[in-house]
Design a protein around this motif. Sequence first.
Motif, PDB file in Angstrom:
ATOM      1  N   UNK A 215       3.166 -26.257  24.681  1.00 31.46           N
ATOM      2  CA  UNK A 215       4.235 -25.609  25.463  1.00 31.46           C
ATOM      3  C   UNK A 215       4.501 -26.411  26.741  1.00 31.46           C
ATOM      4  N   UNK A 216       3.416 -26.861  27.358  1.00 28.89           N
ATOM      5  CA  UNK A 216       3.546 -27.664  28.577  1.00 28.89           C
ATOM      6  C   UNK A 216       4.309 -28.955  28.275  1.00 28.89           C
ATOM      7  N   UNK A 217       3.912 -29.629  27.208  1.00 31.53           N
ATOM      8  CA  UNK A 217       4.555 -30.886  26.827  1.00 31.53           C
ATOM      9  C   UNK A 217       6.042 -30.658  26.558  1.00 31.53           C
ATOM     10  N   UNK A 218       6.361 -29.583  25.867  1.00 33.56           N
ATOM     11  CA  UNK A 218       7.767 -29.315  25.545  1.00 33.56           C
ATOM     12  C   UNK A 218       8.590 -29.053  26.808  1.00 33.56           C
ATOM     13  N   UNK A 219       8.013 -28.304  27.731  1.00 37.69           N
ATOM     14  CA  UNK A 219       8.740 -28.055  28.986  1.00 37.69           C
ATOM     15  C   UNK A 219       9.002 -29.368  29.723  1.00 37.69           C
ATOM     16  N   UNK A 225      14.326 -34.926  29.703  1.00 39.24           N
ATOM     17  CA  UNK A 225      15.510 -35.308  28.922  1.00 39.24           C
ATOM     18  C   UNK A 225      16.796 -34.858  29.612  1.00 39.24           C
ATOM     19  N   UNK A 226      16.735 -33.731  30.295  1.00 38.43           N
ATOM     20  CA  UNK A 226      17.943 -33.231  30.961  1.00 38.43           C
ATOM     21  C   UNK A 226      18.162 -33.903  32.314  1.00 38.43           C
ATOM     22  N   UNK A 227      17.189 -34.707  32.735  1.00 41.03           N
ATOM     23  CA  UNK A 227      17.299 -35.382  34.026  1.00 41.03           C
ATOM     24  C   UNK A 227      16.822 -34.536  35.190  1.00 41.03           C
ATOM     25  N   UNK A 228      16.304 -33.342  34.903  1.00 41.50           N
ATOM     26  CA  UNK A 228      15.874 -32.449  35.982  1.00 41.50           C
ATOM     27  C   UNK A 228      14.479 -32.806  36.499  1.00 41.50           C
TER      28      UNK A 228
END
Lengths: 245, 277
Positions: A215-219, A225-228
């Motif tokens: 879950x951590x990796x996915x977040x 990826x979104x640049x945030x």
Amino acid sequence: MTFRILFDGTVAKHLDAPDDNEDAYRIAQDRGRVVLSDGASESFDASSWANLVVDQFIGSDPSDEQLGLCIQAYGLLHDPQTLSWSKAAAYERGSFATLVIAQNDHDRKTVTVTTLGDSLVAWCNENGEIETVPYVCADQFTEKPTLLATRSALNAEVAIGDQGPWSQREWSYDQQETCLLLCMTDALGAWLLHRQEQGYSDAFERLSGIRDQQVFLELVEEERASGAMRRDDTTLIIVTLNSLT
Amino acid sequence: MSYSAEISRTSPTAFLFLVDQSGSMQDTMTNGKSKAQFVADVLNRTFATLITRCTKSEGTRDYFEVGVLGYSGATAENGLSGALSGTVLNPISQIEAHPLRVEDRVKRVDDGAGGLVDQSIKFPVWFEPKAGGGTPMCNAITTAAEQLVAWCDAHPDSYPPTVLHVTDGESTDGDPEGLAQQLQQISTSDGNVLLFNLHVSTSGGDPVKFPSSDVGLSDNYAKLLFRMSSPLPMHLHKVAEEKGINATMESRGFVFNGDIAEIVDFFDIGTRAAQLR
């Protein structure tokens, strides 16, 4: 139990090179202590330096003497006489790392956090109020932080006897309700404060709810990826504290 | 936001140095060295610094591609020789691996007790000083543009290349302004190519550093170089401020009448690309 680790995990800046991760942390749950260090990218051997720092400070309080022992141990890892000119120059320039120490005091029902550099600690009290140290706004992450260096001459500013660039904060948890302590490296810290400033009130909940590395990796990957979120080694440790015995 | 791309081995950036090698670069500076020799020394030291920033215990990481175009007479050509002569922009690990030689030099350092001591240092040399003939600035900018169009095509999302142009005189092959504008139109998705200009002088005139307008510049040549220079990206303002330079949103990457300190600062500020990871 008053001090319990709910999650600890790290995501390397590039998933295909986990060994290049230059974050390091140690947990001594029995002694209520967490130590985190983020090795700076522009360093000769940031990974070794960060690991030496956490190994030293998981068992001892910050002091100039203990820092000296870290530097001594680092000096045994490399012989500049045998290095190429470029490695010798990079070695001479030094390695750098942040430091976070979180220490629980069971009797006083307090946790004391000591930080140097731009790793962030967030505290959520029993009322859901969130405080952070050493930074309180995302823009502070653009400043050049003071770091622990492998060259003694560069550590004059961080002499541990002085407050200097060190931050220290004590939080108490004398109520029955649970409090949360989150220790994280800078990419995640900047993301958290920036999201909060943008009005995304669920950012802290998303982080503090993580119990699983996947879950951590996915977040992290989603936000990268979104640049945030900056692509950097990213580490999170979540501790719960309460006064129940 | 422009000029914010991470710089990594999979997404490097480029630094291209344009160096005037015309006859007037033989003039002597206040430190006794010719302008050509001093610029070569600073350039070689800048290479070493870039390499040091990229070098870790396991080796030199290719965060940067680096090249030099020297121009004099009527031509602009690769300023690096030997194994680096095949292409203008080389990965920094190749630069590290192929200096022309590594000299032993001595520098004076603080002894920690109020005095100075001599310290032996390794000084790698890649670029040799050269001075003779005219100033074919248009040719140099055109050659740089050819290189950077190809580079940006190959690295469409990278932090854009930075061109650091060092000159001491006016172009002898035409008006370079339009070509400089075209060079700055070359881009990646992270922003346009940055062109920073350094005018080296032995006149003793007051240096002008990173000005925000051409008001106060002494002549048309200085104003031309100002117009040919890119605005300084935000993250470089802080680097400039660390050196006591008051940069504003309008500041251009331009130094006029640069002497020893200004040359060193120009190279240092110009090569501080953001977010090295």
